[in-house]
Write a protein that holds these residues in place. Structure first.
Motif, PDB file in Angstrom:
ATOM      1  N   SER A  95       0.981  -1.152   0.175  1.00  0.00           N
ATOM      2  CA  SER A  95      -0.028   0.034   0.091  1.00  0.00           C
ATOM      3  C   SER A  95       0.912   1.283  -0.239  1.00  0.00           C
ATOM      4  N   PHE A  96       0.232   2.277  -0.488  1.00  0.00           N
ATOM      5  CA  PHE A  96       0.747   3.595  -0.492  1.00  0.00           C
ATOM      6  C   PHE A  96       0.097   4.637   0.171  1.00  0.00           C
ATOM      7  N   ALA A  97       0.512   5.888   0.756  1.00  0.00           N
ATOM      8  CA  ALA A  97      -0.142   6.764   1.346  1.00  0.00           C
ATOM      9  C   ALA A  97       0.773   7.868   0.982  1.00  0.00           C
ATOM     10  N   ARG A 104      -1.035  16.909   8.771  1.00  0.00           N
ATOM     11  CA  ARG A 104      -2.195  18.178   9.005  1.00  0.00           C
ATOM     12  C   ARG A 104      -3.130  18.184   7.609  1.00  0.00           C
ATOM     13  N   PHE A 105      -2.473  17.817   6.635  1.00  0.00           N
ATOM     14  CA  PHE A 105      -3.132  18.235   5.222  1.00  0.00           C
ATOM     15  C   PHE A 105      -3.789  19.631   4.832  1.00  0.00           C
ATOM     16  N   GLU A 111       5.551  20.649   1.430  1.00  0.00           N
ATOM     17  CA  GLU A 111       6.207  19.212   1.452  1.00  0.00           C
ATOM     18  C   GLU A 111       5.066  18.273   1.413  1.00  0.00           C
ATOM     19  N   TRP A 112       5.011  17.125   0.450  1.00  0.00           N
ATOM     20  CA  TRP A 112       4.099  16.167   0.368  1.00  0.00           C
ATOM     21  C   TRP A 112       4.979  14.827   0.305  1.00  0.00           C
ATOM     22  N   ARG A 228      -2.729  10.542  -6.998  1.00  0.00           N
ATOM     23  CA  ARG A 228      -3.465  10.545  -5.877  1.00  0.00           C
ATOM     24  C   ARG A 228      -3.137  11.305  -4.994  1.00  0.00           C
ATOM     25  N   LEU A 229      -2.820  12.582  -5.313  1.00  0.00           N
ATOM     26  CA  LEU A 229      -2.554  13.565  -4.137  1.00  0.00           C
ATOM     27  C   LEU A 229      -3.690  14.037  -3.494  1.00  0.00           C
ATOM     28  N   PRO A 230      -3.628  14.401  -2.307  1.00  0.00           N
ATOM     29  CA  PRO A 230      -4.785  14.909  -1.628  1.00  0.00           C
ATOM     30  C   PRO A 230      -5.285  16.105  -2.332  1.00  0.00           C
TER      31      PRO A 230
END
Length: 249
Positions: A95-97, A104-105, A111-112, A228-230
């Motif tokens: 899995s990835f996240a 905090r999103f 920086e991500w 898949r970026l927030p």
């Protein structure tokens, strides 16, 4: 490493789903071969018994009698089914996240981070990492993916004026390294991080990972990072691209 069409649609939720790409030769393919041979021999013995051994000289040929063959076939089939159940029980779930510092999103985060972790019950051993990069303004290729190693990715990023360690960083992972089972993605490994500036240059950044599980099967997972970026990160990238001084071509 498997290749896929460059025109694949990564916004599809099913894109990059984990799949088995190779079965173990010793623990799967060889038992299947044994079962096939035993099944063939059992069919031959049944044919001999029904037609009669004196009908033709070839029918006198026998390797293992029908009763022994049936017992061996039942045993081999049972062992294969047990193996398949065990393989499912220890199957890794790669899995990835993606998150930011402090999880905090925040819309202000510059920086991500990209995490990789194993959410399954069994350990996984890394076979290979490969990457596919396409920058903003580059044409979509008509052929297939060209997966490249990390060294090539770093050169591609530098060609766009991005500095390793300041605008991005991708961790090198050696073949044979372990991905143990963890409860949370933060217990896994941070594979990479990107600033908004670096993300604004990227149209596609896909990672393909292949691992081996406890029974020797190979699993593959593709993760399209940019797609898949927030939502807050997407908005930050869009604002950065709209800046008059920013050139992403």
């Amino acid at each position: 490493m498997a290749r896929g069409p460059a025109s694949s649609y990564p916004d599809d939720e099913s894109f990059g789903s984990q799949r088995v790409v190779r079965r173990s030769l010793l623990f799967f393919l060889f038992p299947m071969l044994v079962i096939s041979l035993l099944a063939g021999n059992l069919g031959w013995e049944v044919l001999r018994a029904n037609i009669g051994r004196k009908t033709a000289a070839v029918l006198t040929f026998s390797v293992i009698d029908a009763a022994t063959t049936a017992n061996l076939l039942a045993l081999a089939t049972g062992l294969l089914l047990a193996r398949m159940q065990y393989a499912r029980a220890v199957r890794p779930v790669i899995s990835f996240a993606i998150d930011d510092e402090g999880i905090r999103f925040s819309p202000d985060s510059d920086e991500w981070r990209v995490w990789i972790y194993n959410a399954g019950s069994g350990i996984a051993v890394v076979e290979d990492y490969r990457y596919y990069v396409r920058f903003v303004g580059q044409p979509v290729p008509n052929d297939r993916y060209h997966w490249v190693p990390l060294s090539v990715v770093n050169d591609q990023m530098r060609s766009r004026g991005l500095v390793d360690g300041r605008d991005f960083h991708i961790r090198w992972r050696t073949r044979g390294s372990a991905l143990p089972s963890v409860q949370s993605y933060t217990d896994g490994s941070m594979l990479a991080w990107f600033t908004v500036k670096a993300l604004a240059e990227l149209e596609r950044f896909d990672i393909v990972l292949r691992v081996t599980d406890a029974v020797g099967d190979s699993h593959q997972r593709v993760f399209p990072c940019v797609n898949r970026l927030p939502s807050v990160a997407r908005e930050s990238v869009a604002r950065y691209r709209r800046r008059p001084s920013t050139s992403t071509g």
